[in-house]
Design an enzyme around this catalytic site. Structure first.
Site, PDB file in Angstrom:
ATOM      1  N   CYS A   2       0.845  -1.187   0.000  1.00  0.00           N
ATOM      2  CA  CYS A   2       0.000   0.000   0.000  1.00  0.00           C
ATOM      3  C   CYS A   2       0.889   1.249   0.000  1.00  0.00           C
ATOM      4  CB  CYS A   2      -0.867   0.015   1.253  1.00  0.00           C
ATOM      5  SG  CYS A   2      -1.786  -1.501   1.511  1.00  0.00           S
ATOM      6  N   ARG A  27       1.417   1.580  -6.029  1.00  0.00           N
ATOM      7  CA  ARG A  27       1.643   0.575  -4.975  1.00  0.00           C
ATOM      8  C   ARG A  27       0.363  -0.170  -4.605  1.00  0.00           C
ATOM      9  NH1 ARG A  27       6.426   1.809  -1.946  1.00  0.00           N
ATOM     10  NH2 ARG A  27       5.545   0.856  -0.102  1.00  0.00           N
ATOM     11  N   TRP A  75      -3.735  -1.864  -1.306  1.00  0.00           N
ATOM     12  CA  TRP A  75      -3.733  -3.114  -2.078  1.00  0.00           C
ATOM     13  C   TRP A  75      -4.237  -4.161  -1.108  1.00  0.00           C
ATOM     14  CZ3 TRP A  75      -0.111  -7.539  -2.295  1.00  0.00           C
ATOM     15  CH2 TRP A  75      -0.396  -8.397  -3.358  1.00  0.00           C
ATOM     16  N   ASN A 101       0.781  -0.255   6.041  1.00  0.00           N
ATOM     17  CA  ASN A 101       1.252  -1.028   4.893  1.00  0.00           C
ATOM     18  C   ASN A 101       1.841  -2.302   5.487  1.00  0.00           C
ATOM     19  OD1 ASN A 101       2.192  -1.986   2.494  1.00  0.00           O
ATOM     20  ND2 ASN A 101       3.955  -0.611   2.385  1.00  0.00           N
ATOM     21  N   GLY A 102       1.405  -3.457   5.000  1.00  0.00           N
ATOM     22  CA  GLY A 102       1.962  -4.704   5.523  1.00  0.00           C
ATOM     23  C   GLY A 102       0.849  -5.657   5.896  1.00  0.00           C
ATOM     24  N   GLU A 492      10.634 -13.323 -20.155  1.00  0.00           N
ATOM     25  CA  GLU A 492      10.286 -11.951 -19.766  1.00  0.00           C
ATOM     26  C   GLU A 492       9.244 -11.366 -20.722  1.00  0.00           C
ATOM     27  OE1 GLU A 492      10.280 -10.024 -17.470  1.00  0.00           O
ATOM     28  OE2 GLU A 492      10.106  -8.010 -18.300  1.00  0.00           O
ATOM     29  N   LYS A 496       5.606  -9.885 -19.602  1.00  0.00           N
ATOM     30  CA  LYS A 496       5.140  -8.534 -19.959  1.00  0.00           C
ATOM     31  C   LYS A 496       3.748  -8.592 -20.577  1.00  0.00           C
ATOM     32  CE  LYS A 496       7.200  -6.175 -18.049  1.00  0.00           C
ATOM     33  NZ  LYS A 496       7.942  -7.031 -17.191  1.00  0.00           N
ATOM     34  N   GLU A 499       0.944  -9.797 -17.969  1.00  0.00           N
ATOM     35  CA  GLU A 499       0.649  -9.011 -16.766  1.00  0.00           C
ATOM     36  C   GLU A 499      -0.024  -7.667 -17.074  1.00  0.00           C
ATOM     37  OE1 GLU A 499       3.794  -7.485 -14.309  1.00  0.00           O
ATOM     38  OE2 GLU A 499       5.214  -7.498 -15.948  1.00  0.00           O
ATOM     39  N   HIS A 515       9.200 -31.524 -26.988  1.00  0.00           N
ATOM     40  CA  HIS A 515       8.875 -32.318 -25.776  1.00  0.00           C
ATOM     41  C   HIS A 515       7.504 -31.945 -25.226  1.00  0.00           C
ATOM     42  CE1 HIS A 515      13.008 -33.761 -25.841  1.00  0.00           C
ATOM     43  NE2 HIS A 515      13.357 -32.521 -26.100  1.00  0.00           N
ATOM     44  N   LYS A 614       3.250  -2.755  -7.428  1.00  0.00           N
ATOM     45  CA  LYS A 614       4.617  -2.548  -7.910  1.00  0.00           C
ATOM     46  C   LYS A 614       5.636  -3.313  -7.092  1.00  0.00           C
ATOM     47  CE  LYS A 614       7.856  -0.899 -10.436  1.00  0.00           C
ATOM     48  NZ  LYS A 614       8.051  -1.493 -11.771  1.00  0.00           N
TER      49      LYS A 614
END
Ligand code: AGP
Length: 619
Positions: A2, A27, A75, A101-102, A492, A496, A499, A515, A614
């Site tokens: 947050c 955040r 968040w 936050n946490g 990567e 990208k 997400e 395979h 983030k």
């Protein structure tokens, strides 16, 4: 995670807090709220579900004026996004408010105990137990000493937490506390005014003088300054730092999204991460903040890289760099796995954490494991003064500037450069890298920012990626293939895309197609390949042919001068031909732009993708 912002001074607090929250919205953006002591001495709260804009509309409709305020953008961890779960949370008498936050890992036990003692809960959050605990300690045994009450309440919490507390009965102060790795807590020093925030961009407009709070530390912040102490009450002195970021680099400029700005400014960020580190006169790399002594470098038996997400993929590229140039074994592990598998660690090991935020809880925990095992720990980190930079034996700052877009771009390429610098440094210290090869690599690195700038300028001025997005935004699945040093670039590129566009994409080593994955190929499953003219080029060409033989469409990141692949792949995303070690740093850029344009074409929220934040500061 947050975002938290607090202000105490003589100016109007509302715009300062709201602007700060805007800089922290990356955040978390499930809900937002603020508490402010109005000019009549009443403690007013404004909270709204959803993005900060909803809170701004509420504050416009119901303005409140005062010069002490705390704000929060959330968040969600405990309790769904909603107005009732938005911070700040309030004590029963309405006098004390808290933002956090946490995560309170023992919140259920505390909540049950408090409910048994008569406390009623107005939300589903873990945060609300904190404000009731403070209230309880304040009225029972702390003689109305707010600082003592906060200390005692925080002492009962388990898990990482960063909190800011305001009490109407103590209007001259804010109290902050940090437990564990709950994301940053930055105290900002103004002229007869003070700030508190989760991250620098929230207060950069007002001050560059900051102090970073660490685990088990508290601050009593008044208009005149801050007194620091540990959770046990012992006074502390925190080092005041000067932040040299310019405010512009934290703003979007003439770009539509932060992610777009951060993609296209990679020429500059690569320049910044290289600055002062290429010593051509002595043909060596300068990494003075790494603090790695030559004898320790020479005695190294293993390097372990720990990271999450995009940073983990950077680590996979770093494995190539370090094993090829320094001839030492490299293991790359997800930090979230490493921290729980009782890794074999020794003093002859170096554990490198790659982390843009420097606050990722799994990465910090992995570092703790490494430190306990006696390894030399280093962080490749972007956020100045972040936890990872402080707890390691040494660090390499990415110097990429603030990365606001949730999807990491410039920090990824900066970490690749820093890994290559580290590999050259280790190779020279260990005598495994001939001087001529080192000189060649230094030269190639010096060309990199210019080549990146040209690639990005061509992409931005052309229409290739918008055309690809127009053609491919309707597909539901993609396969990304790479091999050798560019296999991690395929991983990567897939991350990208998924997400920010929410299209399913899977990265795979190209050699694995037979395979299993080749069973997926048909006209509904486009394949993106990284096929540069390197040691595995021929193998990649045969992969392209196998996909084409099954009616699959192929989009290839390829060298601009490669005529042959033009006859094989359906679409080409060109990059300049460079030294193999430099190639991943450029090869990822077309995939960043492709993902960005696809997400834009689908109308998704590029900078704040759903469900993401983030920096993941809670497990
Ligand atoms: C990258 O696009 C993602 N947002 C995510 O995977 C990120 O790389 C990961 O959470 C690690 O973050 P860090 O580098 O700040 O530790």
């Amino acid at each position: 995670m947050c975002g938290i912002v607090g202000y105490i001074g003589a100016r109007a607090a509302t715009p300062i807090v709201l602007h700060g929250l805007k800089q922290l919205e990356y955040r978390g953006y499930d809900s937002a709220g603020m508490a402010i002591l109005d000019t009549d001495g009443n403690l007013q709260i404004r909270r709204e579900e959803g993005k900060l804009a909803n809170l701004e509309r509420l504050v416009d409709a119901e303005p409140v004026n005062g010069s002490v305020a705390i704000g929060h953008t959330r968040w969600a961890t405990h309790g769904p996004p909603s107005q009732r779960n938005a911070h700040p949370h309030r004590s029963p008498d309405g006098n004390i408010v808290v933002v956090q936050n946490g995560i309170v890992e023992n919140f259920l036990e505390l909540r049950n105990r408090l409910q048994g003692q008569g406390y009623e809960f107005a939300s589903d959050t873990d945060t609300e137990v904190i404000v009731h605990l403070i209230h309880q300690h304040y009225h029972n045994g702390s003689n109305a000493d707010l600082t003592l009450a906060v200390r005692r309440a925080v002492g009962e919490l388990q898990g990482p937490s960063a909190i800011v507390v305001f009490d109407k009965a103590h209007p001259d102060r804010l109290i902050a506390a940090r437990l564990g790795n709950a994301g940053g807590v930055v105290v900002g020093y103004g002229d007869d005014e003070m700030y508190i925030a989760s991250d620098i961009p929230a207060i950069l407009q007002h001050t560059r003088r900051v102090a970073f709070m660490e685990n088990r530390q508290m601050a009593v912040i008044t208009q005149q300054g801050a007194q620091f102490m540990d959770i046990e009450g012992q006074p502390l002195t925190l080092k005041e730092m000067e932040i040299d970021w310019d405010a512009e680099s934290a703003e979007k400029g003439d770009f539509e999204h932060y992610m777009q700005k951060e993609i296209y400014e990679q020429g500059r960020s690569l320049t910044d991460t290289l600055r002062g580190r290429l010593n051509f006169a002595q043909n060596r790399i300068e990494l003075d903040t790494l603090n790695l002594k030559p004898d320790v470098a020479q005695a190294l038996e293993k390097v372990t890289i720990v990271a999450c997400g995009t940073s983990y993929f950077a680590g996979l590229v770093g494995k190539f760099f370090i094993e090829q140039l320094a001839r030492v074994s490299v293991e790359v592990d997800y930090a979230s796995e490493y921290r729980y598998r009782q890794p074999l660690v020794s003093a002859r090991q170096m554990v490198v954490a790659i982390t843009q935020s420097g606050e990722t809880v799994d990465t910090l925990a992995a570092l703790e494991e490494a430190r306990n095992g006696g390894a030399f720990t280093a962080a490749i980190v972007n956020a100045i003064g972040s936890q990872a930079a402080r707890v390691c034996d040494g660090h390499i700052y990415m110097h990429a500037g603030p990365e606001i877009g949730v999807a990491s771009t410039k920090a990824f390429t900066a970490s690749l450069v820093d890994l290559l610098l580290l590999a050259i440094y280790l190779g020279q210290e260990r005598g495994t890298l001939p001087a001529a090869e080192a000189a060649h690599l230094l030269h190639e690195l010096s060309r990199l920012p210019g080549l990146a700038g040209e690639l990005l300028e061509d992409a931005r001025s052309g229409h290739l990626y918008q055309q690809l997005a127009e053609r491919f935004h309707i597909y539901h699945n993609f396969l990304y293939l790479g091999r050798g040093i560019n296999y991690p670039i395929a991983l990567e590129g897939a991350l990208k895309l998924k997400e920010i566009s929410y299209i399913h994409a899977e990265g795979y080593p190209a050699g694995e197609m037979k395979h299993g994955p080749i069973a997926l190929i048909d006209e509904e499953m486009p394949t993106v390949v990284v096929a540069l003219k390197d040691r595995v080029y021929d193998k990649m060409i045969s992969q392209v042919e196998q996909v084409k033989a099954r009616k699959g469409l192929v989009l290839a990141v390829a060298n601009a001068d490669d005529q042959y692949i033009q006859s094989k792949a359906d679409f080409i995303m060109p990059v300049p031909a460079v030294h193999e070690m430099i190639s991943p740093i450029l090869a990822v850029m077309p995939l960043q732009i492709l993902a960005y344009e696809m997400a834009c074409r689908r109308g998704e929220d590029v900078d704040q993708p759903r469900n993401l934040a983030k920096s993941v500061t809670v497990e």
